[in-house]
Write a protein that holds these residues in place. Sequence first.
Motif, short mmCIF file in Angstrom:
data_model
loop_
_atom_site.label_atom_id
_atom_site.label_comp_id
_atom_site.label_asym_id
_atom_site.label_seq_id
_atom_site.Cartn_x
_atom_site.Cartn_y
_atom_site.Cartn_z
N LEU A 114 -12.54 4.20 -44.93
CA LEU A 114 -12.33 2.82 -45.32
C LEU A 114 -12.91 2.62 -46.72
CD1 LEU A 114 -12.30 2.69 -42.06
CD2 LEU A 114 -12.73 0.25 -42.40
N THR A 115 -12.72 1.43 -47.26
CA THR A 115 -13.22 1.10 -48.60
C THR A 115 -14.35 0.10 -48.49
OG1 THR A 115 -11.04 1.50 -49.58
CG2 THR A 115 -12.58 0.16 -50.85
N ILE A 116 -15.38 0.29 -49.30
CA ILE A 116 -16.54 -0.61 -49.36
C ILE A 116 -16.54 -1.30 -50.71
CG2 ILE A 116 -19.02 -0.81 -48.99
CD1 ILE A 116 -17.48 0.60 -46.69
N ASP A 131 -17.15 -6.56 -57.63
CA ASP A 131 -16.00 -5.92 -58.27
C ASP A 131 -16.04 -4.40 -58.14
OD1 ASP A 131 -15.04 -8.39 -59.09
OD2 ASP A 131 -16.14 -8.32 -61.00
N GLU A 132 -17.14 -3.87 -57.63
CA GLU A 132 -17.26 -2.42 -57.46
C GLU A 132 -16.64 -1.98 -56.14
OE1 GLU A 132 -20.87 -0.12 -59.17
OE2 GLU A 132 -21.66 -1.97 -58.30
N GLU A 133 -15.86 -0.92 -56.17
CA GLU A 133 -15.19 -0.43 -54.97
C GLU A 133 -15.53 1.04 -54.75
OE1 GLU A 133 -11.19 -1.95 -53.89
OE2 GLU A 133 -10.58 0.16 -54.09
N PHE A 134 -15.85 1.38 -53.51
CA PHE A 134 -16.22 2.75 -53.17
C PHE A 134 -15.40 3.23 -51.97
CE2 PHE A 134 -19.90 0.69 -55.02
CZ PHE A 134 -20.38 1.63 -55.93
N TYR A 189 -27.35 1.87 -48.30
CA TYR A 189 -28.46 0.98 -47.93
C TYR A 189 -29.35 0.66 -49.14
CZ TYR A 189 -27.04 1.40 -43.11
OH TYR A 189 -26.31 1.34 -41.95
N GLU A 190 -29.50 1.64 -50.03
CA GLU A 190 -30.26 1.37 -51.26
C GLU A 190 -29.54 0.34 -52.12
OE1 GLU A 190 -30.72 5.15 -53.12
OE2 GLU A 190 -32.06 5.95 -51.55
N LYS A 191 -28.23 0.48 -52.23
CA LYS A 191 -27.45 -0.45 -53.05
C LYS A 191 -27.43 -1.83 -52.41
CE LYS A 191 -23.16 -0.75 -55.65
NZ LYS A 191 -23.89 -0.82 -56.94
N ASP A 247 -27.36 -8.56 -55.03
CA ASP A 247 -27.41 -9.98 -54.69
C ASP A 247 -26.26 -10.37 -53.77
OD1 ASP A 247 -29.65 -10.43 -56.27
OD2 ASP A 247 -28.47 -10.84 -58.07
N ASP A 248 -25.18 -9.58 -53.80
CA ASP A 248 -24.00 -9.87 -52.99
C ASP A 248 -23.94 -8.96 -51.78
OD1 ASP A 248 -23.00 -11.79 -54.85
OD2 ASP A 248 -22.23 -10.14 -56.09
#
Length: 279
Positions: free
Chosen positions: A28-30, A34-37, A49-51, A56-57
Amino acid sequence: MAVRIVTDSSCDLSAADIERYQITVIPLTIRFGDEEFTDGQGLSAEGFYEKMAASDDLPSTAAPAPGAFETAFRELAADGADAVVCINLSFALSATGESAQNAARSLEGEVDVRVVDSGKVSVGLGLMVKAAAAAAEAGHSAHEIEAQLAQLKDRVFIYAVLDTLDNLKKGGRIGTAQALLGSALSIKPCLDLTSGVVEEAGKQRTRGKARTWLAKQLAEAGELEQLALAHGAADDIDAFTTSLGDAPAHNPLTVTLIGPVVGTHAGPGVIAAAFIPAP
């Protein structure tokens, strides 16, 4: 193997299990703003978990496109598979299963694909995927594996305790746990995910009492055939595991880190237990 097994990255299986059973995992996509992983490729569970702690979001998830499943199904058929059984996280919680179904329909007449709604998440889904993979390895047909999964679905239970409801609320998967939103901030939510939706199962005033509640669910289930634990970077997972005693199940206890897909919605600190009572 004549039958190959496909699942999605919410299964929280270890890399060793995925390799051992030759399971194909569709990510799946996380998204963080605006960042997509891509789950498992551009973002590890630890990194997630670190991120999340630094962001803030709150993150969000997106189901794979049907094309991702179609490509995997075609490749497995080209590699010699007679049939593919694709087992996905609860259809009530994600559009991932619908994507798999659309891909299967597009290949009708070309590749024999069976898409199964596990009705589970995380290690609950993982238990079902491993069972299917073991059956495929033993030479069972796709029809037999489908029938076995239909029976197993009713035997897999999954409970969880959360440290926060923020992620679940933001992701829109809160289900009957909605009533917990009006509780005091110190409440630790206890959830029953067995039916494939999020259901309130209780609330405790401290983290320690929440762990005790979860351990009680396992104790009351009696003798266990399988038990799998998972957590969202919970610093008290060892304390919980120790509290269960030396032999909680016939098979070795597995403890895994919940990946970004489920972690997005369950939040940091979640502890989940999936189990199959002994017959």
